[in-house]
Structure formats: structure tokens, C-alpha cells
Design a protein around this motif. Structure first.
Motif, mmCIF file in Angstrom:
data_model
loop_
_atom_site.group_PDB
_atom_site.id
_atom_site.type_symbol
_atom_site.label_atom_id
_atom_site.label_comp_id
_atom_site.label_asym_id
_atom_site.label_seq_id
_atom_site.Cartn_x
_atom_site.Cartn_y
_atom_site.Cartn_z
ATOM 1 N N PHE A 1 1.017 -1.060 0.008
ATOM 2 C CA PHE A 1 -0.559 0.078 0.296
ATOM 3 C C PHE A 1 0.776 1.132 -0.045
ATOM 4 O O PHE A 1 2.054 1.007 0.363
ATOM 5 C CB PHE A 1 -1.112 -0.034 1.205
ATOM 6 N N SER A 2 0.887 1.932 -0.740
ATOM 7 C CA SER A 2 1.005 3.747 -0.767
ATOM 8 C C SER A 2 0.802 3.966 0.869
ATOM 9 O O SER A 2 0.248 4.096 1.476
ATOM 10 C CB SER A 2 0.202 4.261 -1.531
ATOM 11 N N ILE A 3 2.098 5.255 1.100
ATOM 12 C CA ILE A 3 2.114 5.846 2.449
ATOM 13 C C ILE A 3 2.141 7.563 2.102
ATOM 14 O O ILE A 3 2.372 7.464 3.098
ATOM 15 C CB ILE A 3 2.824 5.189 3.200
ATOM 16 N N GLU A 4 2.104 7.828 0.354
ATOM 17 C CA GLU A 4 1.828 9.239 0.214
ATOM 18 C C GLU A 4 0.354 9.787 0.989
ATOM 19 O O GLU A 4 -0.763 9.104 0.652
ATOM 20 C CB GLU A 4 1.699 9.010 -0.974
ATOM 21 N N PRO A 5 0.774 10.780 1.873
ATOM 22 C CA PRO A 5 -0.279 11.498 2.382
ATOM 23 C C PRO A 5 -0.608 12.344 1.779
ATOM 24 O O PRO A 5 -0.453 13.171 0.610
ATOM 25 C CB PRO A 5 0.266 12.350 3.482
ATOM 26 N N GLU B 1 -1.626 21.866 10.086
ATOM 27 C CA GLU B 1 -0.447 22.205 9.794
ATOM 28 C C GLU B 1 0.838 20.834 9.931
ATOM 29 O O GLU B 1 2.004 20.594 8.574
ATOM 30 C CB GLU B 1 0.134 23.020 10.806
ATOM 31 N N GLU B 2 0.394 20.086 10.175
ATOM 32 C CA GLU B 2 0.441 18.458 10.141
ATOM 33 C C GLU B 2 0.357 17.758 8.846
ATOM 34 O O GLU B 2 0.704 17.245 7.829
ATOM 35 C CB GLU B 2 0.002 17.603 11.548
ATOM 36 N N ASP B 3 -0.359 17.979 8.549
ATOM 37 C CA ASP B 3 -1.087 17.674 6.807
ATOM 38 C C ASP B 3 0.411 18.135 5.845
ATOM 39 O O ASP B 3 0.840 17.340 5.019
ATOM 40 C CB ASP B 3 -2.152 17.983 6.256
ATOM 41 N N ARG B 4 -0.001 19.869 5.804
ATOM 42 C CA ARG B 4 1.617 19.612 4.875
ATOM 43 C C ARG B 4 2.951 19.534 5.853
ATOM 44 O O ARG B 4 3.406 19.374 5.060
ATOM 45 C CB ARG B 4 1.115 21.495 5.457
ATOM 46 N N PHE B 5 3.386 19.267 7.074
ATOM 47 C CA PHE B 5 4.096 18.970 7.219
ATOM 48 C C PHE B 5 4.715 17.180 6.641
ATOM 49 O O PHE B 5 5.305 17.370 5.775
ATOM 50 C CB PHE B 5 4.329 18.543 8.018
ATOM 51 N N LEU B 6 3.995 16.611 6.263
ATOM 52 C CA LEU B 6 3.444 15.279 6.514
ATOM 53 C C LEU B 6 3.744 16.059 4.485
ATOM 54 O O LEU B 6 4.296 14.435 3.827
ATOM 55 C CB LEU B 6 2.279 14.121 7.164
ATOM 56 N N LYS C 1 4.880 17.795 3.139
ATOM 57 C CA LYS C 1 6.282 18.003 2.512
ATOM 58 C C LYS C 1 7.017 17.300 2.882
ATOM 59 O O LYS C 1 7.917 16.800 1.885
ATOM 60 C CB LYS C 1 6.517 19.651 3.200
ATOM 61 N N GLN C 2 7.167 16.173 3.629
ATOM 62 C CA GLN C 2 8.367 15.539 3.997
ATOM 63 C C GLN C 2 8.386 14.127 3.809
ATOM 64 O O GLN C 2 9.549 14.279 3.099
ATOM 65 C CB GLN C 2 8.249 15.130 5.595
ATOM 66 N N TRP C 3 7.406 13.930 2.119
ATOM 67 C CA TRP C 3 6.909 12.953 1.641
ATOM 68 C C TRP C 3 7.709 13.220 0.026
ATOM 69 O O TRP C 3 8.319 13.073 -0.057
ATOM 70 C CB TRP C 3 5.933 12.958 1.788
ATOM 71 N N LEU C 4 7.306 14.077 -0.284
ATOM 72 C CA LEU C 4 7.801 14.849 -1.603
ATOM 73 C C LEU C 4 9.115 15.294 -1.414
ATOM 74 O O LEU C 4 9.933 14.951 -2.119
ATOM 75 C CB LEU C 4 7.304 16.783 -2.019
ATOM 76 N N ARG C 5 10.182 15.649 0.278
ATOM 77 C CA ARG C 5 11.538 15.584 -0.239
ATOM 78 C C ARG C 5 12.151 14.203 0.010
ATOM 79 O O ARG C 5 13.606 13.974 -0.716
ATOM 80 C CB ARG C 5 12.176 16.453 1.203
ATOM 81 N N ASP C 6 11.794 13.247 -0.026
ATOM 82 C CA ASP C 6 11.855 11.545 0.325
ATOM 83 C C ASP C 6 12.168 11.480 -1.010
ATOM 84 O O ASP C 6 12.992 10.650 -0.769
ATOM 85 C CB ASP C 6 11.168 11.587 1.347
ATOM 86 N N GLN C 7 11.102 12.072 -1.761
ATOM 87 C CA GLN C 7 11.504 11.414 -3.345
ATOM 88 C C GLN C 7 12.929 11.949 -3.869
ATOM 89 O O GLN C 7 13.273 11.219 -4.731
ATOM 90 C CB GLN C 7 10.149 11.687 -3.699
ATOM 91 N N ASN C 8 13.357 12.615 -3.603
ATOM 92 C CA ASN C 8 14.826 13.402 -3.712
ATOM 93 C C ASN C 8 15.721 12.276 -3.622
ATOM 94 O O ASN C 8 15.980 11.607 -2.509
ATOM 95 C CB ASN C 8 15.049 14.301 -3.641
ATOM 96 N N LEU C 9 16.887 11.147 -5.025
ATOM 97 C CA LEU C 9 17.455 10.611 -4.676
ATOM 98 C C LEU C 9 18.917 11.388 -2.988
ATOM 99 O O LEU C 9 19.203 12.764 -3.935
ATOM 100 C CB LEU C 9 18.291 10.012 -5.422
ATOM 101 N N SER C 10 19.726 10.723 -2.564
ATOM 102 C CA SER C 10 20.378 11.142 -2.257
ATOM 103 C C SER C 10 21.922 11.005 -3.030
ATOM 104 O O SER C 10 21.640 10.031 -4.291
ATOM 105 C CB SER C 10 20.900 10.297 -0.536
#
Length: 208
Positions: free
Chosen positions: A51-55, A69-74, A76-85
Motif C-alpha cells: 500500500f502507498s504511504i503518500e499522504p 499544519e500537520e498535513d502540510r508537514f507530512l 512536504k516531508q514525503w515530497l522531500r523523501d522522493q529526492n535521491l541522495s
């Protein structure tokens, strides 16, 4: 004030093992067995499907009601996690097992890639490493096939190899026969007309 204490739970019960999909269960119908196999392939050996964990993945979910604010934070954090290191994607050779012959063939090409990477860069060296062996293999295969067809063709004396021939031209009543080659009847003889022996041989019908 609501009680925030979580009641103590008893000992965890062990879940039953996942049924084996190698064979149908007793009294299981064919369509039920096929559906169970398909579900097992989707679950990838797990008890539950992925299942997908994308908020809030859908845009209508984000604009239907104001995001907290919690929804926006989640989000934003999920979009940042898509960037590869910088060290991703990681190359794990153990995840791509190869048999011994292929590993031996890859050794000189891998060594050449390491040398080229120091001169022209890792990306260009990787592209050359990927394309060059395939082009060389296709060239060798084409040359071997041409040699086998051109210099070792199939003849009327052997049953190996290939013999190339084209279709005969259509001849219709009233057509000018001079427009056809003299050997128009020698169709797919496989070199029989160039034989060195049996030049004066007669068939049993001719001998009578």
C-alpha cells in the motif's frame, strides 16, 4: 478527562501460516486457487498487499478541505523523501546473480570501464561499457552467419547449413520465352547442376 492509559494486552497469538500456493487446498475450486495464486503474487510473500504511504495523494483531497499544519508537514516531508541522495541508486551486485561464464566475460569490460571512467567520466564510460559488447557480439554473429551461408552452404550432397534461392518468375501462356533465363527450370537444385560426377548417369526410366 479521558483516560490515556492503554490497557495491558495478553500474550500475542501466533497467526496461522500462509497457505502454500504450490498445490490447491482440499475442496478448493479451480477459480479460487487461481485467485489465491494471483493474490500471493501481488503480496510478494507477505500476508498483506503493498500500500502507498503518500499522504493525500489526490489533489481533490488537498483542496476539498483546508489542510492542517500537520498535513502540510507530512506532505512536504514525503515530497522531500522522493529526492535521491547522492549515493543513490546503489548498485548491489548480489541482487543480480550471474553464472560463472558471464562473470568471466565481464571482467575485461569492467576493467576497461574503470580506466575509461578516469578519462571521460563515469556516465560516458558506463554507456560505452553497455553498448560496445553488444555491438561487438552482433558483428561477430553477423560475420559468422555470413561465412556459414556464403562459404558453407547446403548442397545436394549434404544436409547441413543453409541454401538461399529466390522464387521463379511467373510464366504465362503467350509470354516471350526469350525474356526468361535459360536455366529457368533449375529451381532449388542446391548445386546439382555443378556436380563433377554422375554426369552421364541415366535413370531407370531412361534405361528401358
Amino acid at each position: 478527562m479521558a483516560d490515556t492509559k492503554v490497557p495491558a494486552t495478553g500474550p500475542k497469538q501466533k497467526l496461522p501460516a500462509i497457505p502454500d500456493i504450490e498445490s490447491p487446498l482440499p475442496n478448493e475450486k479451480v477459480w479460487e486457487y487461481r485467485r489465491r495464486v494471483l493474490q500471493a503474487q501481488i503480496n510478494k510473500g507477505s500476508r498483506y498487499p503493498p500500500f502507498s504511504i503518500e499522504p493525500m495523494p489526490w489533489e481533490r483531497q488537498r483542496i476539498n478541505s483546508p489542510m492542517s499544519e500537520e498535513d502540510r508537514f507530512l506532505r512536504k516531508q514525503w515530497l522531500r523523501d522522493q529526492n535521491l541522495s547522492p549515493n543513490e541508486p546503489r548498485n548491489v551486485p548480489e541482487a543480480k546473480p550471474m553464472f560463472r561464464a558471464r562473470r568471466l566475460i565481464r571482467i575485461p569490460w569492467d576493467m576497461a570501464e574503470v580506466v575509461m571512467a578516469k578519462v571521460i567520466g563515469q556516465n560516458a564510460a558506463g554507456v560505452i561499457r553497455l553498448i560496445t559488447p553488444k555491438i561487438l557480439f552482433a558483428y561477430v554473429l553477423g560475420v559468422a552467419g555470413f561465412y556459414h551461408i556464403y562459404y558453407n552452404p547446403r548442397s545436394w550432397e549434404s544436409h547441413h547449413g543453409f541454401f538461399l534461392f529466390g522464387s521463379r518468375r511467373s510464366r504465362f501462356p503467350g509470354a516471350d520465352h526469350s525474356a526468361f533465363p535459360p536455366d529457368v527450370e533449375t529451381f532449388n537444385l542446391q548445386g546439382f547442376d555443378y556436380r563433377k560426377s554422375h554426369l552421364n548417369a541415366r535413370t531407370s526410366a531412361q534405361g528401358q
